[in-house]
Design an enzyme around this catalytic site. Structure first.
Site, short mmCIF file in Angstrom:
data_model
loop_
_atom_site.label_atom_id
_atom_site.label_comp_id
_atom_site.label_asym_id
_atom_site.label_seq_id
_atom_site.Cartn_x
_atom_site.Cartn_y
_atom_site.Cartn_z
N TYR A 98 -6.62 -3.16 -1.92
CA TYR A 98 -5.64 -3.48 -2.95
C TYR A 98 -6.25 -4.39 -4.03
O TYR A 98 -5.77 -4.43 -5.15
CB TYR A 98 -4.44 -4.21 -2.33
CG TYR A 98 -3.39 -3.33 -1.67
CD1 TYR A 98 -3.59 -1.97 -1.46
CD2 TYR A 98 -2.17 -3.89 -1.27
CE1 TYR A 98 -2.61 -1.19 -0.86
CE2 TYR A 98 -1.18 -3.11 -0.68
CZ TYR A 98 -1.41 -1.76 -0.47
OH TYR A 98 -0.42 -0.99 0.12
N GLU A 141 -13.34 -3.71 7.10
CA GLU A 141 -12.70 -2.40 7.33
C GLU A 141 -13.70 -1.32 7.72
O GLU A 141 -13.37 -0.43 8.48
CB GLU A 141 -11.96 -1.95 6.05
CG GLU A 141 -10.73 -2.77 5.73
CD GLU A 141 -9.46 -2.30 6.46
OE1 GLU A 141 -9.47 -1.24 7.11
OE2 GLU A 141 -8.46 -3.05 6.38
N CYS A 179 -0.75 -10.33 3.44
CA CYS A 179 -1.78 -9.90 2.50
C CYS A 179 -1.65 -10.78 1.27
O CYS A 179 -0.56 -10.88 0.69
CB CYS A 179 -1.55 -8.43 2.13
SG CYS A 179 -2.62 -7.81 0.82
N CYS A 182 -7.82 -14.35 1.78
CA CYS A 182 -7.62 -12.93 2.04
C CYS A 182 -7.52 -12.79 3.55
O CYS A 182 -8.34 -13.37 4.28
CB CYS A 182 -8.80 -12.12 1.50
SG CYS A 182 -8.76 -10.39 2.02
N HIS A 221 -8.22 -10.56 5.52
CA HIS A 221 -9.34 -9.92 6.22
C HIS A 221 -10.42 -10.94 6.60
O HIS A 221 -11.20 -10.70 7.52
CB HIS A 221 -10.01 -8.87 5.32
CG HIS A 221 -9.27 -7.56 5.25
ND1 HIS A 221 -8.11 -7.40 4.53
CD2 HIS A 221 -9.53 -6.35 5.81
CE1 HIS A 221 -7.69 -6.14 4.63
NE2 HIS A 221 -8.53 -5.49 5.42
N ASP A 230 0.20 -5.27 5.32
CA ASP A 230 -1.10 -5.56 4.69
C ASP A 230 -1.66 -4.25 4.15
O ASP A 230 -1.19 -3.17 4.51
CB ASP A 230 -2.08 -6.17 5.72
CG ASP A 230 -3.45 -6.48 5.10
OD1 ASP A 230 -3.49 -7.16 4.05
OD2 ASP A 230 -4.48 -6.05 5.64
N SER A 231 -2.72 -4.37 3.36
CA SER A 231 -3.38 -3.16 2.85
C SER A 231 -4.15 -2.45 3.95
O SER A 231 -4.53 -1.30 3.79
CB SER A 231 -4.34 -3.54 1.72
OG SER A 231 -5.36 -4.38 2.23
N1 DGL Z 1 -5.99 -8.38 3.12
C1 DGL Z 1 -5.76 -8.42 1.75
C2 DGL Z 1 -5.52 -9.81 1.22
O1 DGL Z 1 -5.16 -10.68 1.97
C3 DGL Z 1 -6.34 -7.49 0.76
C4 DGL Z 1 -7.59 -6.74 0.96
C5 DGL Z 1 -7.68 -5.60 -0.02
O2 DGL Z 1 -7.01 -4.60 0.23
O3 DGL Z 1 -8.35 -5.73 -1.07
O4 DGL Z 1 -5.65 -10.05 0.05
#
Ligand code: DGL
Length: 281
Positions: free
Chosen positions: A42, A152, A73, A184, A186, A10-11
């Protein structure tokens, strides 16, 4: 049977929402994880850049001899999944299709919302997937990069987090949906606040959680399950970040309820991620 680890990328810490489900649903399986925290988010980056970063994480995990890769991700899945699947000789699972399938199953009226990063929204991966499964679906997408920042960089259980979520999701007051995809990884960190803002009638789909069902399918299909008689010792799970080791361990340890979580640092050297155990901060 195969006792090697499953690799997750993941990012940042978002993919830990997928790992959490893995620890519940497939507790016998060893976890290796790379979060590219130094270069997150990302979401706003061009797809080819995300593709390049994704390969760097994958190449690091390949050296550690993983048996399966989970792209935990959505942004990386949208940018890199077909390329990874075409070039790797281990099974590769992304988080988008499982989320699409679950939303189509759960939606009562075909009014489906997707909250995700700008990159995922722009890729139309969810949008196209949903319409492919149900031509009559009405899909409403909303980029919510603010939620990544909260997860984050702030306390995702705080009143501040709750307000950010509430304000952002007022968008759906004018765009009614019966199902909302957390597109996402997160976002499940704030699932409670998201449910509260959307109201009890809206069904939330946690793409990451749905993904583990696909992982299970692949474990069986390719006979890759860890020996049940000798399950993985999770004190040997390995977590790597390109960012702050301490911060990753604090947030990750809290989320996974793992006080002993060991996190190691990866330096970014050109196009390669290199272990640097002297970084402990
Ligand atoms: N966790 C990531 C996703 O599922 C990306 C978050 C990010 O780095 O912008 O898209």
């Amino acid at each position: 049977m195969d006792n090697r680890a499953i690799g997750y990328i993941d990012s940042g810490i978002g993919g830990l929402t997928v790992v959490k489900q893995a620890l519940l649903q497939i507790p016998d399986e060893q976890v290796y994880y790379v979060g590219d925290t130094a270069r997150m988010p990302y979401g706003p980056r061009p797809q080819d850049e995300v593709l390049g970063f994704t390969w760097q994480m994958v190449n690091y995990l390949l050296k550690k001899d993983i048996k399966m890769l989970v792209v935990a991700c959505n942004t990386a899945t949208a940018a890199a999944l077909p390329d990874l699947q075409a070039k790797l000789d281990i099974p590769v699972v992304g988080v988008i299709q499982p989320g699409v399938d679950a939303a189509l199953r759960k939606s009562t009226d075909g009014e489906i919302g997707v909250i995700a990063t700008a990159g995922t929204v722009k890729s139309l991966a969810y949008y196209n997937g949903l319409l492919q499964g149900n031509r009559a679906a009405n899909v409403v997408q909303l980029a919510a990069p603010e939620f990544v920042d909260v997860a984050e960089n702030h306390d995702y259980t705080s009143e501040f987090a709750r307000q950010v979520v509430k304000e952002k999701l007022t968008y759906f007051k004018n765009h009614q949906v019966d199902t909302l995809i957390l597109g996402c990884t997160h976002f499940p960190l704030m699932e409670g606040f998201i449910q509260e803002a959307m109201g009890p009638k809206v069904t939330l789909v946690n793409s990451g959680a749905e993904t583990i069902s696909t992982v299970v399918e692949f474990l069986d299909k390719y006979d890759l399950r860890h020996a049940a008689a000798n399950p993985a010792d999770h004190t040997n799970d390995e977590y790597f970040t390109t960012g702050s080791v301490k911060r990753f361990a604090t947030i990750g340890g809290r989320w996974l309820d793992d006080k002993e979580m060991t996190v190691k640092h990866l330096d970014i050297v050109g196009d390669t991620l290199v272990l640097n155990e002297s970084v402990t901060d």
